[in-house]
Every structure is written in C-alpha cells, then in structure tokens.
Design a protein around this motif. Structure first.
Motif, PDB file in Angstrom:
ATOM      1  N   UNK A 252      15.072   0.339  -2.099  1.00  0.00           N
ATOM      2  CA  UNK A 252      13.705   0.335  -2.631  1.00  0.00           C
ATOM      3  C   UNK A 252      13.017   1.691  -2.493  1.00  0.00           C
ATOM      4  N   UNK A 253      13.811   2.743  -2.183  1.00  0.00           N
ATOM      5  CA  UNK A 253      13.263   4.076  -1.934  1.00  0.00           C
ATOM      6  C   UNK A 253      13.848   5.097  -2.913  1.00  0.00           C
TER       7      UNK A 253
ATOM      8  N   UNK B  64       9.748   2.856  -4.343  1.00  0.00           N
ATOM      9  CA  UNK B  64       9.743   2.738  -5.807  1.00  0.00           C
ATOM     10  C   UNK B  64       8.484   2.046  -6.309  1.00  0.00           C
ATOM     11  N   UNK B  65       7.938   1.167  -5.506  1.00  0.00           N
ATOM     12  CA  UNK B  65       6.744   0.406  -5.897  1.00  0.00           C
ATOM     13  C   UNK B  65       5.465   1.238  -5.854  1.00  0.00           C
TER      14      UNK B  65
ATOM     15  N   UNK C 229       0.826  -1.206   0.000  1.00  0.00           N
ATOM     16  CA  UNK C 229       0.000   0.000   0.000  1.00  0.00           C
ATOM     17  C   UNK C 229       0.868   1.266   0.000  1.00  0.00           C
ATOM     18  N   UNK C 230       2.183   1.065  -0.100  1.00  0.00           N
ATOM     19  CA  UNK C 230       3.087   2.202  -0.216  1.00  0.00           C
ATOM     20  C   UNK C 230       3.619   2.734   1.097  1.00  0.00           C
ATOM     21  N   UNK C 231       3.353   2.038   2.195  1.00  0.00           N
ATOM     22  CA  UNK C 231       3.795   2.512   3.512  1.00  0.00           C
ATOM     23  C   UNK C 231       4.614   1.413   4.173  1.00  0.00           C
TER      24      UNK C 231
ATOM     25  N   UNK D 145       4.360   8.402  -6.847  1.00  0.00           N
ATOM     26  CA  UNK D 145       5.431   8.968  -7.669  1.00  0.00           C
ATOM     27  C   UNK D 145       4.837   9.832  -8.777  1.00  0.00           C
ATOM     28  N   UNK D 146       3.763   9.361  -9.398  1.00  0.00           N
ATOM     29  CA  UNK D 146       3.105  10.141 -10.455  1.00  0.00           C
ATOM     30  C   UNK D 146       2.565  11.458  -9.902  1.00  0.00           C
TER      31      UNK D 146
END
Length: 138
Positions: A127-128, A105-106, A17-19, A111-112
C-alpha cells in the motif's frame, strides 16, 4: 517540542489521514529528534505542522523524507508545500544527489504535492509508493 510532536502525531496517526506509524509514537518521536532534521511550524506557540528528514548520509548520496504532517485545521494553506520546499533546499545545499520518500497510495494529496515538486514513483510496495527526486547541484 517533543511533547508537542507526540500530541500532534497521536491525533493524526490514522491511515485515512495518510499516516501509519506502527511503533509507539514516543519511540518514533525520539528517533526523529535524535537522528533527523525537524523543521517545525508553530502558530501562536502551538505546533501545527512539521517536516522530518534524514540528511545524515556521509556519502551525500541519499536523503530521505520520513514525515510531513500538517494539523487538519491548517491543511490546504500551503504549509506542507513550504516545509517541503525548505527541506529540498536544505538537502540540495548539503550536496545530496537524491531525496526519497514513502507515501501511502491512498494519500492522493501528498502524492500530488510530491509529483508537483519533481518526485517520481520508483517502486510500489503493497500500500506504499516509493518516490524519489533527483537533486542537481551546481
């Protein structure tokens, strides 16, 4: 608000979930409440999203976005974008030169969003991604 922040983070603290908070959630929440600016988003009295950022550098050089979280059922409605825009206005108003952040990064959606708001990739750490926005005041 502390308990609502803890509950929201406990539900969403998943790398997919990005966290990825690696310390106990309660300690993290106490840290952001005590040392950062937190802008909450409530719907019918329930915390649905928030942004937390550090804007306490006395030199007004670097501000740092530490967390933006939108409850899963409220994602895609522009709430994250709104909170990010509010924080950018705030740190610009305070006279900061740069606004930095780290993002997995995932987390392609984040990011967008950050890219659309003028953040650029500065560095990669495992991964960051480290991203930064130059703030032009006056």
């Amino acid at each position: 608000m502390r308990e609502q922040l803890i509950k929201l983070l406990q539900i969403h603290n998943l790398e997919e979930l990005g966290i990825n908070i690696k310390i106990p959630i309660e300690l993290y929440v106490d840290k952001i409440i005590n040392f950062s600016t937190v802008i909450p988003y409530f719907k019918e009295g329930k915390l649905m999203a928030f942004i937390s950022y550090y804007n306490n550098d006395s030199l007004k050089d670097n501000s740092f976005l530490t967390m933006i979280l939108v409850a899963k059922e409220f994602q895609g409605k522009g709430i994250g974008k709104l909170l990010l825009e509010l924080s950018i206005k705030d740190v610009m108003h305070d006279g900061f030169k740069r606004y930095g952040l780290e993002v997995l990064k995932s987390n392609k959606k984040a990011i967008a969003l950050y890219t659309a708001k003028g953040f650029v990739q500065k560095e990669e750490k495992g991964d960051v991604l480290l991203m930064e926005k130059s703030l032009h005041n006056g």
